[in-house]
Design a protein around this motif. Structure first.
Motif: not given
Lengths: 135, 167
Positions: A59-63
């Motif tokens: 999963n990606n860091d949304k920021q």
């Protein structure tokens, strides 16, 4: 110590010695301390020698848009998981110089050979209990 | 209440509890709709309990409830994300107040320390552009996003059957 031999069958345990729970499609492993630029291909590359990965969540860091630093991999065969942990114990896996932490993600209260730890004496209650009191 | 504290991800002799709630009564017909999850670690236990609940009345869906025990490494990753977000240094004092239609909550308990954040639902980053506390609201927004993806991954990997597997 990620497995214990009991009467020929090997039982998986986490690092904290909790019995592992099998998920619906296989065993889920969590990997942490990943370098922000790690890709799914990096994970396949280092693990596929020892096991067949049937699913990956990276999963990606949304920021920042980079990865968050953890991944889940799904492995169907328990033997392959045990093999993977054996390798990891002698020579920890690394990606881009980051030493990875790996463990099973899901555990269980094994009713057969472990006494229940819950305070009210219920062995394994899957119903949700009440939310804690809000102040 | 507003004093900040830190969480030690290695310490296992203190109770840790985290809860996220997002929901409200948006429509008379649909009633109360919400998403809520929490993770709890009792002192000295070698696992943590993750609970997930999702209620939507769209097309008469029922309440979805899941509960699963996760390993300490999962818990540590959870705590790590919370600490790195620096939400523990923030306060909700000047955040937009909750309404009946939209409410979001984050509750963090660690030993005797406790923090509770409440605000109305942040639909998008542009919706908080004009808020006085937009920087701390941004922290709340991104933390909620990151933890939601973590929980969705955990729940779907543990419970969801794949329709077919490519060989």
């Amino acid at each position: 110590m990620n497995s214990i031999q009991i009467a020929g069958a090997s039982r998986p345990y986490t690092r904290e010695h909790a019995p592992v729970s099998k998920s619906v499609e296989g065993y889920i492993l969590i990997i942490t301390n990943l370098h922000p630029e790690t890709t799914e291909d990096n994970l396949y590359e280092i693990f596929e020698e020892y096991c067949k990965i049937s699913n990956i969540h990276l999963n990606n860091d949304k920021q920042t848009g980079f990865i968050k630093g953890y991944a889940f991999i799904e492995i169907v065969e328990l033997d392959e998981c045990i093999e993977l942990f054996k390798i990891h114990e002698t020579e920890p896996f690394e990606i881009f110089g980051n030493k990875l932490n790996i463990d099973y993600a899901f555990v269980t209260n094994d009713v057969n050979d472990r006494k229940s730890r819950s305070r009210n004496g219920n062995i394994d209650n899957n119903d949700r209990d009440l939310s804690p009191i809000r102040h | 209440m507003s004093n900040s504290f830190d969480i030690d991800p290695i310490e296992r002799n203190k109770e840790f509890y985290f809860r996220f709630y997002s929901g409200g009564f948006r429509d008379i017909e649909l009633g109360h709709e919400f998403l809520e999850f929490d993770i709890r670690h009792e002192p000295r236990e070698e696992f943590a309990i993750l609970r997930y609940a999702n209620q939507t009345n769209y097309r008469n869906e029922d309440l979805i409830k899941k509960e699963v025990k996760v390993s300490i490494l999962v818990l540590q990753e959870f705590i790590d994300i919370i600490r790195k977000s620096q939400i523990l240094l923030e306060s909700d004092r000047n955040w937009p107040k909750v309404t009946r239609e939209s409410k979001q909550e984050i509750e963090i308990r660690y030993g005797k320390n406790k923090k509770l954040f409440k605000t109305k639902t942040i639909v998008s980053l542009s919706s908080i552009r004009n808020e006085e506390e937009k920087e701390s609201l941004k922290i709340f927004y991104y933390l909620a996003q990151d933890l939601k993806t973590l929980v969705y991954s955990l729940i779907s990997l543990h419970f969801k059957i794949k329709p077919f597997r490519l060989q």
